[in-house]
Design an enzyme around this catalytic site. Structure first.
Site, mmCIF file in Angstrom:
data_model
loop_
_atom_site.group_PDB
_atom_site.id
_atom_site.type_symbol
_atom_site.label_atom_id
_atom_site.label_comp_id
_atom_site.label_asym_id
_atom_site.label_seq_id
_atom_site.Cartn_x
_atom_site.Cartn_y
_atom_site.Cartn_z
ATOM 1 N N ARG A 74 -6.274 -6.543 5.643
ATOM 2 C CA ARG A 74 -5.010 -5.964 5.147
ATOM 3 C C ARG A 74 -5.736 -4.451 4.550
ATOM 4 N NH1 ARG A 74 -3.731 -8.683 0.468
ATOM 5 N NH2 ARG A 74 -4.095 -6.913 -0.640
ATOM 6 N N GLU A 116 -7.928 0.332 -0.407
ATOM 7 C CA GLU A 116 -9.055 -0.256 0.031
ATOM 8 C C GLU A 116 -8.708 -0.950 1.354
ATOM 9 O OE1 GLU A 116 -10.548 -3.918 -1.921
ATOM 10 O OE2 GLU A 116 -8.404 -4.509 -2.102
ATOM 11 N N ASN A 153 -9.206 -4.540 3.280
ATOM 12 C CA ASN A 153 -9.767 -6.086 2.813
ATOM 13 C C ASN A 153 -10.211 -6.630 4.231
ATOM 14 O OD1 ASN A 153 -9.096 -6.352 -0.178
ATOM 15 N ND2 ASN A 153 -7.157 -5.647 0.764
ATOM 16 N N SER A 204 -4.958 -11.760 1.526
ATOM 17 C CA SER A 204 -4.147 -12.817 1.090
ATOM 18 C C SER A 204 -2.413 -12.232 1.160
ATOM 19 C CB SER A 204 -3.975 -13.377 -0.376
ATOM 20 O OG SER A 204 -4.105 -12.281 -1.262
ATOM 21 N N LYS A 230 -16.644 -1.700 -1.036
ATOM 22 C CA LYS A 230 -16.114 -0.118 -1.566
ATOM 23 C C LYS A 230 -17.179 0.822 -1.089
ATOM 24 C CE LYS A 230 -12.743 -2.155 -4.149
ATOM 25 N NZ LYS A 230 -12.591 -3.739 -3.812
ATOM 26 N N LYS A 237 -15.144 2.224 -9.305
ATOM 27 C CA LYS A 237 -15.091 0.825 -8.545
ATOM 28 C C LYS A 237 -16.332 0.103 -8.749
ATOM 29 C CE LYS A 237 -10.883 1.643 -6.234
ATOM 30 N NZ LYS A 237 -10.076 1.397 -4.832
ATOM 31 N N GLU A 243 -14.232 -7.772 -5.380
ATOM 32 C CA GLU A 243 -13.024 -7.875 -4.960
ATOM 33 C C GLU A 243 -12.226 -8.739 -5.863
ATOM 34 O OE1 GLU A 243 -12.117 -6.549 -1.986
ATOM 35 O OE2 GLU A 243 -14.154 -5.721 -1.529
ATOM 36 N N GLY A 244 -10.835 -8.915 -5.597
ATOM 37 C CA GLY A 244 -10.014 -9.817 -6.322
ATOM 38 C C GLY A 244 -9.066 -9.177 -7.541
ATOM 39 N N ARG A 248 3.343 -4.682 -3.050
ATOM 40 C CA ARG A 248 3.212 -5.126 -4.277
ATOM 41 C C ARG A 248 3.358 -4.104 -5.322
ATOM 42 N NH1 ARG A 248 -2.949 -6.775 -4.278
ATOM 43 N NH2 ARG A 248 -3.024 -4.654 -2.943
HETATM 44 P P1 ADP Z 1 -9.743 -4.984 -5.346
HETATM 45 O O1 ADP Z 1 -10.713 -5.576 -4.417
HETATM 46 O O2 ADP Z 1 -10.014 -5.679 -6.731
HETATM 47 O O3 ADP Z 1 -8.234 -5.569 -5.171
HETATM 48 P P2 ADP Z 1 -8.687 -2.257 -5.147
HETATM 49 O O4 ADP Z 1 -9.593 -1.174 -4.878
HETATM 50 O O5 ADP Z 1 -7.633 -2.999 -4.412
HETATM 51 O O6 ADP Z 1 -9.941 -3.563 -5.512
HETATM 52 O O7 ADP Z 1 -8.302 -1.996 -6.867
HETATM 53 C C1 ADP Z 1 -7.598 -2.822 -7.567
HETATM 54 C C2 ADP Z 1 -6.165 -2.200 -7.876
HETATM 55 O O8 ADP Z 1 -6.450 -0.880 -8.672
HETATM 56 C C3 ADP Z 1 -5.330 -1.598 -6.809
HETATM 57 O O9 ADP Z 1 -4.503 -2.778 -6.489
HETATM 58 C C4 ADP Z 1 -4.629 -0.694 -7.391
HETATM 59 O O10 ADP Z 1 -3.442 -0.898 -8.187
HETATM 60 C C5 ADP Z 1 -5.485 0.059 -8.639
HETATM 61 N N1 ADP Z 1 -6.140 1.188 -7.687
HETATM 62 C C6 ADP Z 1 -7.480 0.930 -7.072
HETATM 63 N N2 ADP Z 1 -7.871 2.314 -6.511
HETATM 64 C C7 ADP Z 1 -6.892 3.158 -6.988
HETATM 65 C C8 ADP Z 1 -6.811 4.626 -6.979
HETATM 66 N N3 ADP Z 1 -7.709 5.245 -6.237
HETATM 67 N N4 ADP Z 1 -5.903 5.271 -7.573
HETATM 68 C C9 ADP Z 1 -4.675 4.522 -8.152
HETATM 69 N N5 ADP Z 1 -5.100 3.134 -8.384
HETATM 70 C C10 ADP Z 1 -5.978 2.524 -7.931
HETATM 71 MG MG MG Z 2 -6.956 -4.619 -3.559
#
Ligand code: ADP
Ligand code: MG
Length: 479
Positions: free
Chosen positions: A133, A149, A151, A156, A314, A368, A372-373, A455
């Site tokens: 995803r 990102e 996945n 999920s 990441k 970051k 994950e999660g 979402r």
């Molecule tokens: P995870 O693996 O924990 O899901 P993500 O990279 O998806 O990590 O980050 C979690 C959440 O943080 C995302 O769903 C988003 O809402 C927010 N986020 C992540 N990266 C960014 C970004 N570059 N700009 C704005 N919000 C972000």
């Molecule tokens: Mg995410």
């Protein structure tokens, strides 16, 4: 916020009584159709897991999204699928890219160790299954679709997102006239069937009619119905049995038979579908790591294999965004251009210029860790503080993080429904596009875009996870 920003989407102008009626209709619909998650607060001692149920957190109405960007995101899915596969085969790239991370992050280090062991025993994965995803946000200022990102493990909500699409179509078919909205503008979503299809095809490539599919699950899981839906489709449409095991159980009950077959509790396993194993919390002891290694050594199809898992980190996302790196893996220039267009700014912390900028303007960055999660990222002033601390420490620890350009999506009006209560708020949305990929040696059997997940979270929240409690499930209204 003035009404003209939203036009017909200004859900805030709707009357309380009207919203109350729709919220009730939505609650009934979620119960009748299984749009549910587990509710720990209702757990009784001695009861089977899942006895407490509550509707999944949802938006009452779909969120507007421009059709051109929607198509753009869909078109990227097969290209990312292929990229993951190509990168997964390049052990040198994976190890070089993650070499500094390995020193700073114990979890990534353990994953890499398993990967190294597989290289040592010359283990080849001929049947490769990816249920991916890719998540995006639409940056308001630049009007560009940017990837958050990708996945590659435990992606999920294929099932629940499918249901939210149906819920929103239902709400608009009942109330759309009043809202001036047309249910046909919500694109079809068949994610659950496509995920099950991919698993079934992998099962059939493995070619042992007596073998079952094993879902590796967390001991405590709220999002189990999303997983059970996939099992139900496998049973009803494909006549395939699934079993559910935790990593601890796999360690206790699993063995590899002389021909390489993984046997768990006496059942031959054809496909291992991981819905756990992506966070250090899933490995409280050596037992869980033994299970992961055992599975990797077996002939079962892994979704994902250890190398697909590593491609989804990441750090690899950041390495792939460096100039010239995509060219190492893909030949088609158009595909490369399309991918690059959706890459946000991504940097490693050994880039001192960027670190300086991030200390000056932390609000423009997200920091970051390799996790994950949801709930792990660092925002705002905490970015500055963490960077300064790392500078002072003068250790390897900075390699545990990457920096990313902060994306600022447009804010829209929304009505969120959680635990039976609804409220209006201003929100931002993140679009996930599911992708399925299956190949056996040189034959690509599947490479498709397979539905979507929207979402939506209140705009004051930084994080976005639904399971982590920050966001609600939503669908797309094409504009
Ligand atoms: P995870 O693996 O924990 O899901 P993500 O990279 O998806 O990590 O980050 C979690 C959440 O943080 C995302 O769903 C988003 O809402 C927010 N986020 C992540 N990266 C960014 C970004 N570059 N700009 C704005 N919000 C972000
Ligand atoms: Mg995410």
């Amino acid at each position: 916020m003035s009404q003209h920003i939203y036009g017909i989407f200004d859900y805030h102008r709707l009357h309380q009584q009207f919203l109350h009626t729709i919220a009730y209709d939505a609650l009934v619909w979620t119960s009748l159709h299984g749009l549910l998650v587990g509710d720990k607060s209702v757990q009784r001692s001695g009861s089977v897991p899942g006895v407490g149920l509550v509707h999944a957190p949802v938006a009452l109405f779909p969120t507007p999204f421009p059709e051109n960007h929607w198509r753009e995101a869909c078109e990227l899915a097969p290209i990312f699928n292929e990229l993951v596969d190509r990168v997964s085969l390049d052990a040198t790239f994976l190890h070089d890219s993650l070499s500094r991370t390995k020193k700073a992050d114990e979890f990534t280090s353990r994953l890499l160790d398993i990967h190294s062991m597989m290289i040592q025993i010359n283990k080849k994965e001929e049947i490769r299954l990816g249920l991916h995803r890719s998540d995006y946000m639409l940056d308001e200022k630049t009007k560009s679709l940017l990837q958050v990102e990708l996945n590659t493990i435990a992606s999920s909500f294929a099932s629940l997102s499918n249901l939210v699409t149906e819920l929103h179509r239902y709400i608009l078919s009942c109330h759309g006239k009043l809202l001036e909205l047309d249910s046909k503008r919500i694109p079809a979503n068949d994610a659950v069937n496509q995920y099950a299809d991919a698993l079934a095809k992998a099962w059939s490539e493995y070619n042992n009619p007596r073998a079952v599919i094993m879902i590796v699950v967390q001991a405590e899981e709220r999002n189990m119905y999303d997983q059970h839906f996939v099992s139900a489709v496998l049973r009803e449409r494909h006549n395939i049995t699934t079993i559910r095991k935790t990593l601890t159980e796999v360690d206790q009950e699993g063995e590899i038979l002389p021909d390489g077959t993984l046997s768990v509790d006496g059942e031959a396993i054809s496909v291992i579908y991981f819905r756990a194993g992506y966070t250090p919390d899933d490995y409280p002891s050596e037992s869980e790591w033994r299970a992961r290694l055992l599975m990797e050594q077996s002939s079962a199809v892994k979704c994902p294999s250890i190398s697909y898992h590593l491609v989804g980190t990441k750090k690899i996302q950041q390495e792939l965004a460096k100039p010239g790196v995509l060219e190492r893996f893909l030949d088609n220039k158009d595909d490369i251009a399309k991918l690059r267009k959706c890459f946000a700014g991504l940097w490693s912390l050994d880039d001192s210029n960027i670190v300086r900028k991030a200390i000056e303007r932390p609000e423009l960055f997200v920091m970051k860790p390799q996790r994950e999660g949801g709930g792990n990222n660092i925002y705002g002033d905490d970015v500055r503080e963490t960077l300064l601390k790392l500078q002072k420490a003068d250790s390897q620890e900075d390699a545990a993080y990457i920096l990313m350009q902060r994306i600022f999506p447009s804010i829209s009006a929304t009505v969120l429904l959680r635990n039976g209560c609804w409220h209006k708020d201003h929100a931002i949305s993140e679009l996930g596009i599911f992708g399925t990929y299956l190949r056996n040696k040189n034959k690509v059997i599947m490479n498709e875009q397979s539905g979507y997940l929207m979402r939506t979270k209140v705009s004051s929240s930084d994080e976005g996870g639904v399971a982590a409690g920050f966001a609600v499930l939503d669908s797309v209204y094409l504009t």
